[in-house]
Design an enzyme around this catalytic site. Structure first.
Site: not given
Ligand code: GRF
Length: 216
Positions: A14, A16, A92-93, A95, A111, A147, A175-176
């Site tokens: 978490g 991000n 990580m699922r 959709l 991503h 993605d 960077a994210e």
């Protein structure tokens, strides 16, 4: 100023999510995190939400017979919370197409690679293996294929000669953390408009220079 009600879906650390929470603390930020959902009981992201006073819902995918039922449970929570935007942040699922279409152009993902290069997992190892000179991250609108989807913002970092997976991952993660709050701002302000596969951005500055790596 009305803030756009945003939910963040996480599965783990978490970090991000934390940058989005921190960005939303600024009085002029156009979004607010109204809900955090995790599919994993131990996710650090849940603790981050709770510490920030944000409602955190655990919806464990293992307890649902089908992907559709799991996604329907998420959808119900989002609608109950009257959320307008959904950010995936290390969720990580995969959709289901039905869910993705229901949230079309209101569902965004980050991503850890410069899409369309390196979709999927282990992006940093694959970037090193491929010998690319630039790597980075992408924030994009979500489409049913993993993605994939119109790109809102990318940030690039150099790949250094001595890099290993950990050093490269740390550079990209930094960077994210700069990229996601900026991209969410553009979307929340209504300045990111989808046109086919592209996203048109209102009123932004663009980089003007060519960058070389290595530099001679
Ligand atoms: C990030 O690298 C993100 O790009 C990817 O999963 C990772 C999540 O990290 N989708 P965190 O949970 O935000 O720390």
């Amino acid at each position: 100023m009305a803030r756009v009600k945003t939910a963040v879906l996480v599965s783990g650390r978490g970090s991000n999510l934390q940058t989005l929470i921190d960005a939303c603390a600024a009085s002029d930020y156009p979004g607010e995190i109204a809900l955090v959902i995790s599919n994993e009981p131990g996710a650090q992201g849940m603790a981050r939400a709770t510490a920030a006073g944000i409602p955190a819902k655990l919806i464990e995918h293992r307890k649902f017979a089908t992907r559709e039922a799991f996604d329907a449970a998420i959808d119900r929570e989002l609608r109950t919370a009257e959320v307008d935007l959904v950010c995936l942040a290390g969720f990580m699922r995969l959709l289901t197409p039905g869910f993705v279409e229901a949230w079309r152009d209101r569902l965004i993902n980050i991503h850890p690679a410069l899409l369309p290069a390196f979709p999927g997992l282990n992006t940093h190892a694959r970037a090193l293996e491929a010998g690319v000179r630039w790597h980075g991250c992408t924030v994009h609108f979500v489409r049913p294929e993993m993605d994939h989807g119109p790109i809102i913002m990318q940030a690039v970092v150099p790949v250094m000669p001595g890099d290993d997976v950990d050093s490269l991952a740390a550079r990209v993660l930094d960077a994210e953390h700069h990229c996601y709050p900026r991209a969410l701002r553009l979307v929340a302000e209504g300045r990111a408009r989808v046109s086919g596969n592209r996203v048109l951005i209102d009123g932004a500055d663009w980089p003007s220079a060519v960058s070389f790596s290595p530099q001679d």
